[in-house]
Design an enzyme around this catalytic site. Sequence first.
Site, PDB file in Angstrom:
ATOM      1  N   TYR A  54      14.186  -1.381  -1.457  1.00  0.00           N
ATOM      2  CA  TYR A  54      12.834  -1.940  -1.323  1.00  0.00           C
ATOM      3  C   TYR A  54      12.739  -3.343  -1.922  1.00  0.00           C
ATOM      4  O   TYR A  54      11.919  -4.146  -1.457  1.00  0.00           O
ATOM      5  CB  TYR A  54      11.804  -0.989  -1.925  1.00  0.00           C
ATOM      6  CG  TYR A  54      11.578   0.205  -1.034  1.00  0.00           C
ATOM      7  CD1 TYR A  54      10.815   0.102   0.128  1.00  0.00           C
ATOM      8  CD2 TYR A  54      12.191   1.417  -1.307  1.00  0.00           C
ATOM      9  CE1 TYR A  54      10.651   1.186   0.981  1.00  0.00           C
ATOM     10  CE2 TYR A  54      12.033   2.510  -0.468  1.00  0.00           C
ATOM     11  CZ  TYR A  54      11.270   2.384   0.679  1.00  0.00           C
ATOM     12  OH  TYR A  54      11.115   3.452   1.525  1.00  0.00           O
ATOM     13  N   ASN A  88       2.474   0.041   8.801  1.00  0.00           N
ATOM     14  CA  ASN A  88       3.364  -0.959   8.217  1.00  0.00           C
ATOM     15  C   ASN A  88       3.058  -1.176   6.736  1.00  0.00           C
ATOM     16  O   ASN A  88       1.904  -1.119   6.308  1.00  0.00           O
ATOM     17  CB  ASN A  88       3.243  -2.278   8.971  1.00  0.00           C
ATOM     18  CG  ASN A  88       3.635  -2.128  10.429  1.00  0.00           C
ATOM     19  OD1 ASN A  88       4.393  -1.227  10.789  1.00  0.00           O
ATOM     20  ND2 ASN A  88       3.123  -3.000  11.284  1.00  0.00           N
ATOM     21  N   HIS A 105       0.896   4.004   4.927  1.00  0.00           N
ATOM     22  CA  HIS A 105       2.167   4.323   4.283  1.00  0.00           C
ATOM     23  C   HIS A 105       2.460   3.454   3.068  1.00  0.00           C
ATOM     24  O   HIS A 105       3.609   3.352   2.645  1.00  0.00           O
ATOM     25  CB  HIS A 105       3.303   4.212   5.308  1.00  0.00           C
ATOM     26  CG  HIS A 105       3.184   5.217   6.411  1.00  0.00           C
ATOM     27  ND1 HIS A 105       3.783   5.072   7.646  1.00  0.00           N
ATOM     28  CD2 HIS A 105       2.515   6.397   6.469  1.00  0.00           C
ATOM     29  CE1 HIS A 105       3.488   6.113   8.419  1.00  0.00           C
ATOM     30  NE2 HIS A 105       2.718   6.924   7.725  1.00  0.00           N
ATOM     31  N   ALA A 215       4.267  -6.876  21.576  1.00  0.00           N
ATOM     32  CA  ALA A 215       2.954  -6.880  20.932  1.00  0.00           C
ATOM     33  C   ALA A 215       2.176  -8.147  21.262  1.00  0.00           C
ATOM     34  O   ALA A 215       0.991  -8.095  21.612  1.00  0.00           O
ATOM     35  CB  ALA A 215       3.117  -6.724  19.412  1.00  0.00           C
TER      36      ALA A 215
END
Length: 231
Positions: A54, A88, A105, A215
């Site tokens: 992360y 996201n 999330h 997108a």
Amino acid sequence: MKKKLVILSGAGISAESGIKTFRDAGGLWEGHNVMDVASPEGWNKNMALVLDFYNKRRQQLFEVEPNKAHTITAELETDFDVTIVTQNVDDLHERAGSTKVVHLHGELLKARSVLNDHGVIEWRRDINPGDLHPDGYQLRPHIVWFGEAVPAIEDAIGIVEEADCLIIIGTSMQVYPAAGLIDFAKSTTPIYYIDPNPASIPNLRNPLEVFQLSASAGMEIIKAKLKEIEF
């Protein structure tokens, strides 16, 4: 009164900015089995690996920018009451100018105590073993991992229930409970679904229009359509 436009966004919208998705890598995320870096079991097995993973995602976030899809989404606030419910963990929607964003999330730029899910703090640098929350316990990324509860889901359900129009951008519609949100939309609510590889949506009672596009390309079309339709 402005119509309520709800946007459900997933990894596909951020992919155009250069953020990779594990969906596109055969179940691997930057070379890792997703359960090794995105589950409580992975954390308990190898905390240092999870933190490093992360930390690299967070560092990458500072190297990318919002794309046209993010920008158009923010611009829609001029004419609509827009709320984004995103899977996201990046901040690209906010950086593009969107003002109401629900992160199902979690968020890369926040951290929390391993002891307390609610002890969330802003965090823009690496998290290392030994970095402690003010409560004295180890910090962990503020990310909802597989197998963990999704605290924001109830708020998201209420938002979808009130939607006059629903736009789905860049999500596989496979990850629950997020994928089940569309079931809470009113049956009369039109749904626009943008994805280069759209999933089938069984038993859907709503009017649905699918755009098998990126997108940005899809949002360009929908932006124009929203000026013409009445709902």
